[in-house]
Design a protein around this motif. Structure first.
Motif, PDB file in Angstrom:
ATOM      1  N   CYS A 103       0.803  -1.232   0.000  1.00 12.77           N
ATOM      2  CA  CYS A 103       0.000   0.000   0.000  1.00 12.77           C
ATOM      3  C   CYS A 103       0.834   1.279   0.000  1.00 12.77           C
ATOM      4  O   CYS A 103       0.284   2.369  -0.050  1.00 12.77           O
ATOM      5  CB  CYS A 103      -0.949  -0.003   1.201  1.00 12.77           C
ATOM      6  SG  CYS A 103      -0.114   0.183   2.792  1.00 12.77           S
ATOM      7  N   LYS A 104       2.150   1.127   0.078  1.00 11.70           N
ATOM      8  CA  LYS A 104       3.092   2.262   0.054  1.00 11.70           C
ATOM      9  C   LYS A 104       3.033   3.145   1.301  1.00 11.70           C
ATOM     10  O   LYS A 104       3.549   4.235   1.314  1.00 11.70           O
ATOM     11  CB  LYS A 104       2.903   3.137  -1.187  1.00 11.70           C
ATOM     12  CG  LYS A 104       2.965   2.379  -2.483  1.00 11.70           C
ATOM     13  CD  LYS A 104       4.337   1.790  -2.678  1.00 11.70           C
ATOM     14  CE  LYS A 104       4.449   1.140  -4.032  1.00 11.70           C
ATOM     15  NZ  LYS A 104       4.828  -0.229  -3.975  1.00 11.70           N
ATOM     16  N   THR A 105       2.405   2.669   2.368  1.00 12.41           N
ATOM     17  CA  THR A 105       2.338   3.424   3.620  1.00 12.41           C
ATOM     18  C   THR A 105       3.679   3.378   4.334  1.00 12.41           C
ATOM     19  O   THR A 105       4.326   2.329   4.381  1.00 12.41           O
ATOM     20  CB  THR A 105       1.254   2.812   4.537  1.00 12.41           C
ATOM     21  OG1 THR A 105      -0.002   2.921   3.899  1.00 12.41           O
ATOM     22  CG2 THR A 105       1.204   3.498   5.889  1.00 12.41           C
ATOM     23  N   LEU A 106       4.091   4.512   4.879  1.00 13.39           N
ATOM     24  CA  LEU A 106       5.265   4.540   5.740  1.00 13.39           C
ATOM     25  C   LEU A 106       4.879   3.996   7.100  1.00 13.39           C
ATOM     26  O   LEU A 106       3.825   4.336   7.632  1.00 13.39           O
ATOM     27  CB  LEU A 106       5.765   5.974   5.905  1.00 13.39           C
ATOM     28  CG  LEU A 106       6.452   6.606   4.710  1.00 13.39           C
ATOM     29  CD1 LEU A 106       6.760   8.065   4.999  1.00 13.39           C
ATOM     30  CD2 LEU A 106       7.718   5.863   4.360  1.00 13.39           C
ATOM     31  N   PHE A 107       5.721   3.131   7.661  1.00 16.97           N
ATOM     32  CA  PHE A 107       5.447   2.589   8.983  1.00 16.97           C
ATOM     33  C   PHE A 107       6.778   2.217   9.634  1.00 16.97           C
ATOM     34  O   PHE A 107       7.799   2.116   8.974  1.00 16.97           O
ATOM     35  CB  PHE A 107       4.518   1.373   8.904  1.00 16.97           C
ATOM     36  CG  PHE A 107       5.155   0.147   8.297  1.00 16.97           C
ATOM     37  CD1 PHE A 107       5.612  -0.890   9.101  1.00 16.97           C
ATOM     38  CD2 PHE A 107       5.294   0.029   6.928  1.00 16.97           C
ATOM     39  CE1 PHE A 107       6.203  -2.014   8.545  1.00 16.97           C
ATOM     40  CE2 PHE A 107       5.870  -1.085   6.360  1.00 16.97           C
ATOM     41  CZ  PHE A 107       6.330  -2.116   7.174  1.00 16.97           C
TER      42      PHE A 107
ATOM     43  N   GLN B  71      10.911  -4.632  -3.788  1.00 18.82           N
ATOM     44  CA  GLN B  71      10.613  -5.975  -4.264  1.00 18.82           C
ATOM     45  C   GLN B  71      11.172  -7.039  -3.326  1.00 18.82           C
ATOM     46  O   GLN B  71      10.685  -8.146  -3.301  1.00 18.82           O
ATOM     47  CB  GLN B  71      11.145  -6.166  -5.680  1.00 18.82           C
ATOM     48  CG  GLN B  71      10.325  -5.376  -6.672  1.00 18.82           C
ATOM     49  CD  GLN B  71      10.768  -5.612  -8.091  1.00 18.82           C
ATOM     50  OE1 GLN B  71      11.621  -6.441  -8.343  1.00 18.82           O
ATOM     51  NE2 GLN B  71      10.195  -4.884  -9.019  1.00 18.82           N
ATOM     52  N   GLN B  72      12.172  -6.708  -2.559  1.00 23.39           N
ATOM     53  CA  GLN B  72      12.724  -7.646  -1.600  1.00 23.39           C
ATOM     54  C   GLN B  72      12.244  -7.311  -0.197  1.00 23.39           C
ATOM     55  O   GLN B  72      12.940  -7.541   0.775  1.00 23.39           O
ATOM     56  CB  GLN B  72      14.257  -7.623  -1.674  1.00 23.39           C
ATOM     57  CG  GLN B  72      14.807  -8.057  -3.013  1.00 23.39           C
ATOM     58  CD  GLN B  72      14.375  -9.464  -3.393  1.00 23.39           C
ATOM     59  OE1 GLN B  72      14.365 -10.363  -2.566  1.00 23.39           O
ATOM     60  NE2 GLN B  72      13.996  -9.673  -4.638  1.00 23.39           N
ATOM     61  N   ALA B  73      11.068  -6.769  -0.073  1.00 22.70           N
ATOM     62  CA  ALA B  73      10.531  -6.349   1.223  1.00 22.70           C
ATOM     63  C   ALA B  73      10.509  -7.513   2.192  1.00 22.70           C
ATOM     64  O   ALA B  73      10.215  -8.639   1.826  1.00 22.70           O
ATOM     65  CB  ALA B  73       9.129  -5.790   1.053  1.00 22.70           C
ATOM     66  N   SER B  74      10.801  -7.197   3.432  1.00 26.10           N
ATOM     67  CA  SER B  74      10.784  -8.233   4.450  1.00 26.10           C
ATOM     68  C   SER B  74       9.591  -8.092   5.379  1.00 26.10           C
ATOM     69  O   SER B  74       9.437  -8.872   6.303  1.00 26.10           O
ATOM     70  CB  SER B  74      12.077  -8.194   5.256  1.00 26.10           C
ATOM     71  OG  SER B  74      12.230  -6.931   5.852  1.00 26.10           O
ATOM     72  N   CYS B  75       8.767  -7.077   5.167  1.00 23.92           N
ATOM     73  CA  CYS B  75       7.618  -6.888   6.042  1.00 23.92           C
ATOM     74  C   CYS B  75       6.537  -6.049   5.356  1.00 23.92           C
ATOM     75  O   CYS B  75       6.802  -5.351   4.390  1.00 23.92           O
ATOM     76  CB  CYS B  75       8.038  -6.238   7.349  1.00 23.92           C
ATOM     77  SG  CYS B  75       8.968  -4.717   7.163  1.00 23.92           S
ATOM     78  N   PHE B  76       5.336  -6.175   5.895  1.00 24.52           N
ATOM     79  CA  PHE B  76       4.202  -5.369   5.466  1.00 24.52           C
ATOM     80  C   PHE B  76       3.787  -4.476   6.631  1.00 24.52           C
ATOM     81  O   PHE B  76       4.159  -4.731   7.776  1.00 24.52           O
ATOM     82  CB  PHE B  76       3.024  -6.264   5.077  1.00 24.52           C
ATOM     83  CG  PHE B  76       3.256  -7.104   3.849  1.00 24.52           C
ATOM     84  CD1 PHE B  76       3.300  -6.521   2.593  1.00 24.52           C
ATOM     85  CD2 PHE B  76       3.409  -8.470   3.950  1.00 24.52           C
ATOM     86  CE1 PHE B  76       3.498  -7.292   1.458  1.00 24.52           C
ATOM     87  CE2 PHE B  76       3.607  -9.252   2.826  1.00 24.52           C
ATOM     88  CZ  PHE B  76       3.653  -8.662   1.580  1.00 24.52           C
ATOM     89  N   CYS B  77       2.982  -3.481   6.356  1.00 25.46           N
ATOM     90  CA  CYS B  77       2.495  -2.580   7.402  1.00 25.46           C
ATOM     91  C   CYS B  77       1.462  -3.302   8.281  1.00 25.46           C
ATOM     92  O   CYS B  77       0.986  -4.378   7.931  1.00 25.46           O
ATOM     93  CB  CYS B  77       1.896  -1.322   6.779  1.00 25.46           C
ATOM     94  SG  CYS B  77       0.294  -1.583   5.989  1.00 25.46           S
ATOM     95  N   PRO B  78       1.097  -2.708   9.429  1.00 21.38           N
ATOM     96  CA  PRO B  78       0.125  -3.345  10.319  1.00 21.38           C
ATOM     97  C   PRO B  78      -1.236  -3.610   9.677  1.00 21.38           C
ATOM     98  O   PRO B  78      -1.964  -4.505  10.106  1.00 21.38           O
ATOM     99  CB  PRO B  78      -0.009  -2.350  11.474  1.00 21.38           C
ATOM    100  CG  PRO B  78       1.295  -1.631  11.498  1.00 21.38           C
ATOM    101  CD  PRO B  78       1.701  -1.518  10.048  1.00 21.38           C
ATOM    102  N   THR B  79      -1.595  -2.870   8.648  1.00 24.33           N
ATOM    103  CA  THR B  79      -2.862  -3.116   7.958  1.00 24.33           C
ATOM    104  C   THR B  79      -2.726  -4.259   6.957  1.00 24.33           C
ATOM    105  O   THR B  79      -3.578  -5.144   6.888  1.00 24.33           O
ATOM    106  CB  THR B  79      -3.331  -1.838   7.231  1.00 24.33           C
ATOM    107  OG1 THR B  79      -3.507  -0.806   8.191  1.00 24.33           O
ATOM    108  CG2 THR B  79      -4.622  -2.073   6.472  1.00 24.33           C
ATOM    109  N   CYS B  80      -1.641  -4.262   6.198  1.00 25.43           N
ATOM    110  CA  CYS B  80      -1.498  -5.239   5.118  1.00 25.43           C
ATOM    111  C   CYS B  80      -1.037  -6.617   5.570  1.00 25.43           C
ATOM    112  O   CYS B  80      -1.393  -7.617   4.942  1.00 25.43           O
ATOM    113  CB  CYS B  80      -0.537  -4.703   4.059  1.00 25.43           C
ATOM    114  SG  CYS B  80      -1.224  -3.338   3.107  1.00 25.43           S
TER     115      CYS B  80
END
Length: 76
Positions: free
Chosen positions: A7-11, A51-60
Motif C-alpha cells: 500500500c506504500k504506507t510509511l510505517f 521488491q525484496q521487502a521483508s515486512c508489510f504494514c500493520p494493515t497489510c
C-alpha cells in the motif's frame, strides 16, 4: 521508516529500522519469510528496492496472512 510494498504506507518496522525495540509483528504468529519473497503482490507493487521487502504494514500483514491461508485451504 519502512515502506509497505502493498500500500506504500510509511510505517515503523522495529527490526528493519533497527529501533532496538520489539516489533509490533512479534505479537503475531510467525510467518515463513520465504513466502514474503515469492509473494506476487509484494513484488508487483513496489519499486526495485521494495521488491525484496521483508515486512508489510500493520494493515497489510493480516490481509496478506489471510490470503496465504486461503491459498492453502482447498475450496469445497
Amino acid at each position: 521508516m519502512s515502506i509497505c510494498p502493498r500500500c506504500k504506507t510509511l510505517f515503523t518496522c522495529a527490526m528493519a529500522d533497527c529501533t532496538n525495540q520489539p516489533c509490533w509483528c512479534a505479537a503475531l504468529p510467525p510467518v515463513d519469510s520465504a513466502l514474503l519473497s515469492t509473494d506476487q503482490s509484494a513484488s508487483e507493487a513496489g519499486s526495485q528496492e521494495n521488491q525484496q521487502a521483508s515486512c508489510f504494514c500493520p494493515t497489510c500483514l493480516p490481509l496478506w496472512k489471510a490470503e496465504q491461508s486461503a491459498k492453502k485451504t482447498p475450496s469445497s
